[in-house]
Scaffold this active site. Sequence first.
Site, PDB file in Angstrom:
ATOM      1  N   ASP A  52       0.843  -1.203   0.000  1.00 18.48           N
ATOM      2  CA  ASP A  52       0.000   0.000   0.000  1.00 18.48           C
ATOM      3  C   ASP A  52       0.877   1.251   0.000  1.00 18.48           C
ATOM      4  O   ASP A  52       0.370   2.381  -0.027  1.00 18.48           O
ATOM      5  CB  ASP A  52      -1.008  -0.014   1.159  1.00 18.48           C
ATOM      6  CG  ASP A  52      -0.362  -0.161   2.520  1.00 18.48           C
ATOM      7  OD1 ASP A  52       0.879  -0.209   2.600  1.00 18.48           O
ATOM      8  OD2 ASP A  52      -1.108  -0.215   3.518  1.00 18.48           O
ATOM      9  N   SER A  53       2.211   1.063  -0.019  1.00 22.68           N
ATOM     10  CA  SER A  53       3.130   2.186  -0.273  1.00 22.68           C
ATOM     11  C   SER A  53       2.882   2.751  -1.670  1.00 22.68           C
ATOM     12  O   SER A  53       3.379   3.832  -2.004  1.00 22.68           O
ATOM     13  CB  SER A  53       4.582   1.738  -0.120  1.00 22.68           C
ATOM     14  OG  SER A  53       4.816   0.545  -0.844  1.00 22.68           O
ATOM     15  N   ASP A  91      -1.034  -6.060  -0.123  1.00 18.83           N
ATOM     16  CA  ASP A  91      -1.517  -5.434   1.117  1.00 18.83           C
ATOM     17  C   ASP A  91      -3.024  -5.258   1.063  1.00 18.83           C
ATOM     18  O   ASP A  91      -3.555  -4.717   0.079  1.00 18.83           O
ATOM     19  CB  ASP A  91      -0.892  -4.034   1.265  1.00 18.83           C
ATOM     20  CG  ASP A  91       0.364  -4.042   2.111  1.00 18.83           C
ATOM     21  OD1 ASP A  91       0.462  -4.892   3.031  1.00 18.83           O
ATOM     22  OD2 ASP A  91       1.236  -3.196   1.863  1.00 18.83           O
ATOM     23  N   LYS A 121      -1.366  -9.410   2.782  1.00 17.77           N
ATOM     24  CA  LYS A 121      -0.617  -8.968   3.971  1.00 17.77           C
ATOM     25  C   LYS A 121      -1.499  -8.024   4.787  1.00 17.77           C
ATOM     26  O   LYS A 121      -2.224  -7.207   4.203  1.00 17.77           O
ATOM     27  CB  LYS A 121       0.687  -8.272   3.566  1.00 17.77           C
ATOM     28  CG  LYS A 121       1.453  -7.693   4.759  1.00 17.77           C
ATOM     29  CD  LYS A 121       2.913  -7.377   4.447  1.00 17.77           C
ATOM     30  CE  LYS A 121       3.168  -6.042   3.815  1.00 17.77           C
ATOM     31  NZ  LYS A 121       2.707  -4.879   4.585  1.00 17.77           N
ATOM     32  N   GLU A 123      -1.595  -5.636   8.653  1.00 15.41           N
ATOM     33  CA  GLU A 123      -0.778  -5.026   9.698  1.00 15.41           C
ATOM     34  C   GLU A 123      -1.433  -5.237  11.065  1.00 15.41           C
ATOM     35  O   GLU A 123      -2.622  -4.958  11.236  1.00 15.41           O
ATOM     36  CB  GLU A 123      -0.628  -3.519   9.435  1.00 15.41           C
ATOM     37  CG  GLU A 123       0.136  -3.218   8.161  1.00 15.41           C
ATOM     38  CD  GLU A 123       0.346  -1.721   7.930  1.00 15.41           C
ATOM     39  OE1 GLU A 123      -0.036  -0.900   8.788  1.00 15.41           O
ATOM     40  OE2 GLU A 123       0.897  -1.377   6.868  1.00 15.41           O
ATOM     41  N   GLU A 190       9.040  -4.122  10.530  1.00  9.69           N
ATOM     42  CA  GLU A 190       9.485  -2.830  10.004  1.00  9.69           C
ATOM     43  C   GLU A 190      10.033  -1.945  11.125  1.00  9.69           C
ATOM     44  O   GLU A 190       9.373  -1.727  12.150  1.00  9.69           O
ATOM     45  CB  GLU A 190       8.307  -2.139   9.292  1.00  9.69           C
ATOM     46  CG  GLU A 190       8.706  -0.799   8.687  1.00  9.69           C
ATOM     47  CD  GLU A 190       7.702  -0.269   7.666  1.00  9.69           C
ATOM     48  OE1 GLU A 190       6.752  -0.984   7.298  1.00  9.69           O
ATOM     49  OE2 GLU A 190       7.888   0.891   7.244  1.00  9.69           O
TER      50      GLU A 190
HETATM   51  O1  KIV Z   1       3.583  -1.129   1.638  1.00  4.12           O
HETATM   52  C1  KIV Z   1       4.766  -1.495   1.671  1.00  4.12           C
HETATM   53  O2  KIV Z   1       5.571  -1.204   0.790  1.00  4.12           O
HETATM   54  C2  KIV Z   1       5.203  -2.276   2.819  1.00  4.12           C
HETATM   55  C3  KIV Z   1       6.671  -2.547   2.964  1.00  4.12           C
HETATM   56  C4  KIV Z   1       7.364  -1.323   3.451  1.00  4.12           C
HETATM   57  C5  KIV Z   1       6.938  -3.699   3.826  1.00  4.12           C
HETATM   58  O3  KIV Z   1       4.405  -2.684   3.609  1.00  4.12           O
END
Ligand code: KIV
Length: 272
Positions: A52-53, A91, A121, A123, A190
């Site tokens: 989600d980055s 994510d 994924k 969190e 992280e």
């Molecule tokens: O969204 C992302 O890129 C991440 C990584 C930093 C692990 O969760």
Amino acid sequence: MSVAKKEYKRVTVKSLIEMKRNGERISMLTAYDFSMAKIVDDANVDVILVGDSASNVMAGHETTLPITLDQMIYHASSVIRAIKRALVVVDIPFGSYQSDPKEALRSAIRIMKESGAHAVKVEGGIEIKESVKRILNAGIPVMGHLGLTPQSIYKFGTYTVRAKEEEEAKKLLDDAKLLEKLGCFAIVLEKIPAQLAKKVAESVHIPVIGIGAGNGVDGQVLVIHDLLGITQEFNPRFLRRYMNLYEEMGNAISQYVTDVKSRDFPNEEEQY
Ligand code: KIV
């Protein structure tokens, strides 16, 4: 030191657990679109994270919170069309799994069905236990994410190192053990102290993949725009830049502008 111990034609969640068992480090990188994912996959990266980055590096938002489930599915399906070998993890975005386990499962199913991804994924630890269970019960592999979890940035207030204090470190270790017990296939850690990350990696049998978590874990992940030097303002200590692509692309594009203005481009060979 050996780099790769076994050829994996197709990386699966099982391969990752095997890699940990064999002491082979796992490489993971983000990608959000077809062209970049093709390069990453061809370079033999084991896991591609449609993170989600994307909210930051693709859409220009300050945090990961605004990206939607539909947008994540769009990025993930573009990545899936490019890959032949890597395991693709997506994510589940903020607001699509925290409110209740049924919603979490619906979001995970949409990602798997509409993008063709291989895993999701999420969190958090104990707080999202029921959601993780529900997703796993549907046969969807889940990767956990602990430590600095960017979807909680407004709770933390800053992007500084997490779990430096004993209480938070203990909770993180307990959360990692819980995620393993529930059936998660891997955990991202992280921005936490290297000693703690190593302890977590030694305490669970599933792979622990770090970003800013030192060298004592089972693999590493970076955001591809950071590794390539496309992002310029982001300079955390953990980041190793392998290129300054921002500058290289800028130079190429400036040259193109010069060539157009000077009528050098296109030349005789570049026209019909
Ligand atoms: O969204 C992302 O890129 C991440 C990584 C930093 C692990 O969760």
